[in-house]
Scaffold this active site. Structure first.
Site, PDB file in Angstrom:
ATOM      1  N   HIS A 148       0.836  -1.221   0.000  1.00  0.00           N
ATOM      2  CA  HIS A 148       0.000   0.000   0.000  1.00  0.00           C
ATOM      3  C   HIS A 148       0.864   1.261   0.000  1.00  0.00           C
ATOM      4  CE1 HIS A 148      -2.097  -3.297   2.179  1.00  0.00           C
ATOM      5  NE2 HIS A 148      -3.051  -2.999   1.320  1.00  0.00           N
TER       6      HIS A 148
HETATM    7 FE1  FES Z   1       0.124  -1.872   3.776  1.00  0.00          FE
HETATM    8 FE2  FES Z   1       2.747  -2.183   4.039  1.00  0.00          FE
HETATM    9  S1  FES Z   1       1.693  -0.456   3.371  1.00  0.00           S
HETATM   10  S2  FES Z   1       1.217  -3.631   4.430  1.00  0.00           S
END
Ligand code: FES
Length: 183
Positions: A148
């Site tokens: 993410h």
């Molecule tokens: Fe979501 Fe690393 S940014 S698991």
């Protein structure tokens, strides 16, 4: 007569004391024997203790590289930082940080002694949802989490993205100049 009675009484008292003492000792030994197996069961076996620690040979990791090792089933980064990476981490000690922490505090050994600036030992799961960030990527050249988009600096501090916390240091100690024990 009075002396004789007194002697007998004294003798009885002594015998009674002996019986009490003997019974008391027997009870204490009984309790010790009963308790010992439970205490012994609570001590981890030597092979369990060995599994709970991981030894790492640092001499095999050149500057600017890292390895990933497993400790208690979890991944740990062992990173050999370059002087530039150390300087970048220290320079940002006073930057706007989501989870403020000095670089030096993140290097400390489990016994509280200072670490060595070139060795950074961190638990490798992203603090967002647990993915493994990729090495030396992102604008700070620390780690980048592709799941993410969390970005960590060269101290493993979270700098942007949804992760709420820095990568946590793993407990470790230097066994000598070229090896550490994790756990
Ligand atoms: Fe979501 Fe690393 S940014 S698991």
């Amino acid at each position: 007569m009075a002396d004789a009675t007194g002697d007998t009484h004294a003798e009885d008292t002594t015998r009674r004391d002996f019986i009490f003492i003997a019974v008391g000792s027997a009870a204490a030994i009984g309790a010790a024997v009963t308790v010992w197996p439970f205490v012994d069961q609570m001590n981890p076996a030597a092979d369990t203790r060995a599994l709970s620690t991981t030894e790492v040979d640092l001499s095999a990791i050149p500057p600017g590289q890292q390895i990933k090792v497993m400790w208690q089933g979890k991944p740990v980064f062992v990173r050999h930082r370059t002087p530039e990476e150390i300087a970048s981490a220290v320079r940002d000690d006073y930057a706007q940080l989501k989870d403020p922490q000095f670089d030096a505090d993140r290097l400390k050994q489990e016994d509280g002694q200072a670490g060595k600036a070139e060795w950074l030992i961190l638990q490798a799961n992203c603090t967002h949802l647990g993915c493994i960030p990729t090495f030396a990527e992102g604008v700070y050249h620390g780690w980048f989490c592709p799941c993410h988009g969390s970005v960590y600096d060269t101290s493993g501090r979270i700098r942007s993205g949804p992760a709420p916390k820095n990568l946590p240091p793993a407990p470790y100690v230097f066994m000598n100049d070229t090896s550490i024990r994790i756990g």
